[in-house]
Design a protein around this motif. Structure first.
Motif, short mmCIF file in Angstrom:
data_model
loop_
_atom_site.label_atom_id
_atom_site.label_comp_id
_atom_site.label_asym_id
_atom_site.label_seq_id
_atom_site.Cartn_x
_atom_site.Cartn_y
_atom_site.Cartn_z
N ALA A 1 12.39 -48.68 -27.12
CA ALA A 1 12.19 -47.84 -27.80
C ALA A 1 13.33 -47.34 -28.65
N SER A 2 14.81 -47.33 -27.55
CA SER A 2 15.71 -47.13 -28.55
C SER A 2 16.28 -47.54 -29.18
N GLY A 3 15.79 -48.24 -29.77
CA GLY A 3 16.27 -49.79 -29.92
C GLY A 3 17.19 -50.23 -29.74
N ARG A 4 17.88 -50.74 -28.65
CA ARG A 4 18.45 -51.25 -28.16
C ARG A 4 18.03 -52.84 -27.70
N GLU A 5 18.37 -53.91 -27.60
CA GLU A 5 17.67 -55.14 -27.97
C GLU A 5 18.43 -55.79 -27.89
N MET B 1 23.15 -47.52 -37.26
CA MET B 1 23.64 -47.45 -35.86
C MET B 1 24.78 -48.54 -35.17
N THR B 2 25.19 -48.28 -34.90
CA THR B 2 26.08 -49.75 -33.95
C THR B 2 25.48 -50.57 -32.37
N THR B 3 24.99 -51.62 -32.33
CA THR B 3 23.77 -51.57 -31.54
C THR B 3 25.31 -52.71 -30.63
#
Length: 144
Positions: free
Chosen positions: A64-68, A1-3
């Motif tokens: 929660a989506s993984g975005r940080e 997954m690309t952030t």
């Protein structure tokens, strides 16, 4: 997954130099007063975030989506149209404090003030402290 990367990141630009380069004399004086206030209230040294935001403190978030990412804890920007003051992380209702502030407009997590003479600086100090306290209940605030 690309952030996706945050558009607003800390930069090495000197905040004092940025403030000194503000063209409008009242906006520059207001920026100097805000810098003094934020330094005193937060105890943090200012850092530039993006090309126009002066931030004090920072926090790391992870949704929660993984975005940080990292973002300023509080700060301001002396924009041409107004002063943008970033003090409300958007989690709490600061209505009782805001009712005493003076003349402002509100965005999602910032205030828009035409000039500092329009607001009560003691109330702004209270708002900065309340915003930081609220933010710290969600994400640890670190010095800059």
């Amino acid at each position: 997954m690309t952030t996706a990367q945050n558009k607003t990141c800390m930069t090495p630009v000197d905040p004092a130099g940025f403030i000194a380069a503000v063209e409008h004399p009242i906006r520059r004086a207001d920026a100097e007063a805000l810098d003094h206030l934020f330094r005193r209230v937060t105890g943090f040294q200012p850092k530039m975030w993006g090309p126009t935001i002066i931030g004090y403190g920072q926090y790391h978030y992870r949704y929660a989506s993984g975005r940080e990412g990292d973002f300023l804890a509080t700060g301001f920007s002396p924009r041409k149209a107004n002063l943008s003051i970033y003090i409300m992380p958007g989690y709490a209702d600061f209505g009782p404090i805001l009712s005493q502030l003076g003349k402002y407009k509100i965005g999602k997590s910032c205030l828009y003030v035409n000039k500092l003479a329009d607001i009560d600086m003691g109330v702004l100090e209270e708002l900065i402290r309340a915003g930081l306290k609220d933010l710290a209940t969600h994400w640890p605030v670190q010095p800059t």
